[in-house]
Design a protein around this motif. Structure first.
Motif, PDB file in Angstrom:
ATOM      1  N   GLN A  53       0.850  -1.192   0.000  1.00 24.64           N
ATOM      2  CA  GLN A  53       0.000   0.000   0.000  1.00 24.64           C
ATOM      3  C   GLN A  53       0.885   1.241   0.000  1.00 24.64           C
ATOM      4  O   GLN A  53       0.988   1.943   0.998  1.00 24.64           O
ATOM      5  N   ILE A  54       1.534   1.454  -1.140  1.00 27.55           N
ATOM      6  CA  ILE A  54       2.409   2.620  -1.284  1.00 27.55           C
ATOM      7  C   ILE A  54       2.064   3.343  -2.577  1.00 27.55           C
ATOM      8  O   ILE A  54       1.470   2.771  -3.480  1.00 27.55           O
ATOM      9  N   GLU A  55       2.468   4.604  -2.663  1.00 29.48           N
ATOM     10  CA  GLU A  55       2.345   5.369  -3.909  1.00 29.48           C
ATOM     11  C   GLU A  55       3.584   5.070  -4.740  1.00 29.48           C
ATOM     12  O   GLU A  55       4.700   5.147  -4.240  1.00 29.48           O
ATOM     13  N   GLU A  56       3.394   4.732  -5.998  1.00 27.61           N
ATOM     14  CA  GLU A  56       4.532   4.451  -6.876  1.00 27.61           C
ATOM     15  C   GLU A  56       4.928   5.716  -7.622  1.00 27.61           C
ATOM     16  O   GLU A  56       4.672   5.867  -8.817  1.00 27.61           O
ATOM     17  N   ASN A  57       5.572   6.628  -6.905  1.00 26.98           N
ATOM     18  CA  ASN A  57       6.048   7.870  -7.508  1.00 26.98           C
ATOM     19  C   ASN A  57       7.430   7.654  -8.096  1.00 26.98           C
ATOM     20  O   ASN A  57       8.315   7.107  -7.440  1.00 26.98           O
ATOM     21  N   HIS A  58       7.596   8.083  -9.347  1.00 22.58           N
ATOM     22  CA  HIS A  58       8.875   7.924 -10.022  1.00 22.58           C
ATOM     23  C   HIS A  58       9.651   9.234 -10.013  1.00 22.58           C
ATOM     24  O   HIS A  58       9.080  10.290 -10.273  1.00 22.58           O
ATOM     25  N   GLY A  59      10.942   9.120  -9.711  1.00 18.38           N
ATOM     26  CA  GLY A  59      11.821  10.270  -9.790  1.00 18.38           C
ATOM     27  C   GLY A  59      12.479  10.327 -11.157  1.00 18.38           C
ATOM     28  O   GLY A  59      12.173   9.539 -12.047  1.00 18.38           O
ATOM     29  N   LYS A  60      13.402  11.255 -11.309  1.00 20.16           N
ATOM     30  CA  LYS A  60      14.106  11.384 -12.585  1.00 20.16           C
ATOM     31  C   LYS A  60      15.225  10.370 -12.721  1.00 20.16           C
ATOM     32  O   LYS A  60      15.660  10.062 -13.823  1.00 20.16           O
ATOM     33  N   LYS A  87       8.034  -1.154  -0.888  1.00 16.13           N
ATOM     34  CA  LYS A  87       7.069  -2.248  -1.018  1.00 16.13           C
ATOM     35  C   LYS A  87       7.344  -3.341   0.007  1.00 16.13           C
ATOM     36  O   LYS A  87       6.430  -3.809   0.701  1.00 16.13           O
ATOM     37  N   ALA A  88       8.610  -3.762   0.100  1.00 16.67           N
ATOM     38  CA  ALA A  88       8.960  -4.836   1.035  1.00 16.67           C
ATOM     39  C   ALA A  88       8.746  -4.407   2.481  1.00 16.67           C
ATOM     40  O   ALA A  88       8.205  -5.168   3.290  1.00 16.67           O
ATOM     41  N   ILE A  89       9.141  -3.200   2.824  1.00 17.92           N
ATOM     42  CA  ILE A  89       8.999  -2.716   4.199  1.00 17.92           C
ATOM     43  C   ILE A  89       7.530  -2.547   4.555  1.00 17.92           C
ATOM     44  O   ILE A  89       7.105  -2.902   5.664  1.00 17.92           O
ATOM     45  N   ASP A  90       6.727  -2.033   3.636  1.00 19.89           N
ATOM     46  CA  ASP A  90       5.299  -1.867   3.892  1.00 19.89           C
ATOM     47  C   ASP A  90       4.648  -3.203   4.247  1.00 19.89           C
ATOM     48  O   ASP A  90       3.917  -3.305   5.231  1.00 19.89           O
ATOM     49  N   VAL A  91       4.919  -4.226   3.450  1.00 17.87           N
ATOM     50  CA  VAL A  91       4.323  -5.543   3.721  1.00 17.87           C
ATOM     51  C   VAL A  91       4.904  -6.141   4.998  1.00 17.87           C
ATOM     52  O   VAL A  91       4.167  -6.696   5.819  1.00 17.87           O
ATOM     53  N   PHE A  92       6.221  -6.012   5.200  1.00 18.40           N
ATOM     54  CA  PHE A  92       6.848  -6.542   6.410  1.00 18.40           C
ATOM     55  C   PHE A  92       6.217  -5.944   7.671  1.00 18.40           C
ATOM     56  O   PHE A  92       5.994  -6.657   8.654  1.00 18.40           O
ATOM     57  N   ASN A  93       5.914  -4.670   7.627  1.00 13.98           N
ATOM     58  CA  ASN A  93       5.307  -4.003   8.791  1.00 13.98           C
ATOM     59  C   ASN A  93       3.888  -4.475   9.071  1.00 13.98           C
ATOM     60  O   ASN A  93       3.356  -4.245  10.146  1.00 13.98           O
ATOM     61  N   HIS A 122      15.508  -1.490 -15.633  1.00 13.74           N
ATOM     62  CA  HIS A 122      16.129  -1.569 -14.308  1.00 13.74           C
ATOM     63  C   HIS A 122      15.148  -2.252 -13.356  1.00 13.74           C
ATOM     64  O   HIS A 122      13.987  -1.846 -13.272  1.00 13.74           O
ATOM     65  N   THR A 123      15.621  -3.265 -12.648  1.00 14.27           N
ATOM     66  CA  THR A 123      14.807  -3.935 -11.640  1.00 14.27           C
ATOM     67  C   THR A 123      15.593  -4.031 -10.344  1.00 14.27           C
ATOM     68  O   THR A 123      16.766  -4.407 -10.352  1.00 14.27           O
ATOM     69  N   SER A 124      14.938  -3.689  -9.254  1.00 18.50           N
ATOM     70  CA  SER A 124      15.491  -3.897  -7.913  1.00 18.50           C
ATOM     71  C   SER A 124      14.620  -4.899  -7.197  1.00 18.50           C
ATOM     72  O   SER A 124      13.393  -4.859  -7.316  1.00 18.50           O
ATOM     73  N   VAL A 125      15.267  -5.778  -6.453  1.00 17.24           N
ATOM     74  CA  VAL A 125      14.550  -6.714  -5.604  1.00 17.24           C
ATOM     75  C   VAL A 125      15.078  -6.525  -4.185  1.00 17.24           C
ATOM     76  O   VAL A 125      16.282  -6.397  -3.974  1.00 17.24           O
ATOM     77  N   ALA A 126      14.152  -6.451  -3.229  1.00 23.79           N
ATOM     78  CA  ALA A 126      14.501  -6.261  -1.824  1.00 23.79           C
ATOM     79  C   ALA A 126      13.937  -7.427  -1.017  1.00 23.79           C
ATOM     80  O   ALA A 126      12.825  -7.888  -1.278  1.00 23.79           O
ATOM     81  N   VAL A 127      14.736  -7.887  -0.058  1.00 28.44           N
ATOM     82  CA  VAL A 127      14.269  -8.895   0.886  1.00 28.44           C
ATOM     83  C   VAL A 127      14.375  -8.274   2.274  1.00 28.44           C
ATOM     84  O   VAL A 127      15.433  -7.784   2.660  1.00 28.44           O
ATOM     85  N   VAL A 128      13.262  -8.290   3.000  1.00 31.22           N
ATOM     86  CA  VAL A 128      13.230  -7.758   4.354  1.00 31.22           C
ATOM     87  C   VAL A 128      12.773  -8.884   5.279  1.00 31.22           C
ATOM     88  O   VAL A 128      11.767  -9.549   5.022  1.00 31.22           O
ATOM     89  N   SER A 129      13.557  -9.109   6.319  1.00 32.85           N
ATOM     90  CA  SER A 129      13.192 -10.075   7.350  1.00 32.85           C
ATOM     91  C   SER A 129      13.604  -9.481   8.689  1.00 32.85           C
ATOM     92  O   SER A 129      14.186  -8.396   8.732  1.00 32.85           O
TER      93      SER A 129
END
Length: 179
Positions: free
Chosen positions: A12-19, A32-38, A83-90
């Motif tokens: 539940q985040i806004e997907e705002n893109h920067g330059k 995204k990962a932190i929002d779901v983790f919380n 460009h793709t980033s993947v984050a893992v939060v535990s």
């Protein structure tokens, strides 16, 4: 068994893109990962984000059919970067990996752009997917095609392997076929 109880949870985040494309995908994958983790107890959460960059402009998911059409027209016949980033939060740990793949589109007939934009583009960075009919637009891919799909699976597997979360024994008990 490795991750026997997994669930897809929409962040539940806004997907705002920067330059800056790299800053954008890293920030959004982490958010995204932190929002779901919380919102979930004792979880290992994977979040990812993908953007397309063409001639210095960041293209995210299209706003509507006209935006999708415009993005596809802009990509036709050109090289672009994905460009793709993947984050893992535990608990107590955060991991982030960013990858870039270069893609060249062939020229695309206008009626195909119109058809694809109307039927396939929504929810896809750059308005196309390599995993569907959009693959026919691609003349060349330099790098990992899974970056274009939006989940650099080899990097994620390597992270899990180094953590000891995947090995030949866990593979044998993975009834869902994920690893």
């Amino acid at each position: 068994m490795l991750f026997p109880n997994f669930e897809v949870i929409i962040p539940q985040i806004e997907e705002n893109h920067g330059k800056d494309a790299i800053e954008t995908v890293e920030r959004l994958a982490l958010l995204k990962a932190i929002d779901v983790f919380n919102r979930v107890e004792n979880a290992v959460v994977i979040g990812a984000d993908t953007v397309v960059e063409v001639e210095g402009t960041v293209l995210g998911k299209p706003k509507d059919h006209l935006d999708a059409k415009s993005q596809l027209e802009r990509l036709a016949g050109r090289w672009h970067s994905v460009h793709t980033s993947v984050a893992v939060v535990s608990q107590g740990e955060l991991w982030l990996k960013t990858r870039t793949t270069r893609v060249k589109f062939r020229e695309i007939p206008q009626e195909i752009i119109e058809y694809y934009a109307a039927n396939y583009s929504q929810g896809k960075a750059g308005s196309y997917g390599l995993q569907d009919f959009g693959a026919t637009f691609v003349e060349s891919v330099v790098g990992d095609p899974y970056v274009v799909i939006g989940m650099p699976i080899a990097d994620l597997w390597e992270y899990f392997y180094k953590k000891g979360w995947w090995n030949s024994e866990t593979k044998g008990t993975d009834v869902k076929g994920w690893f």
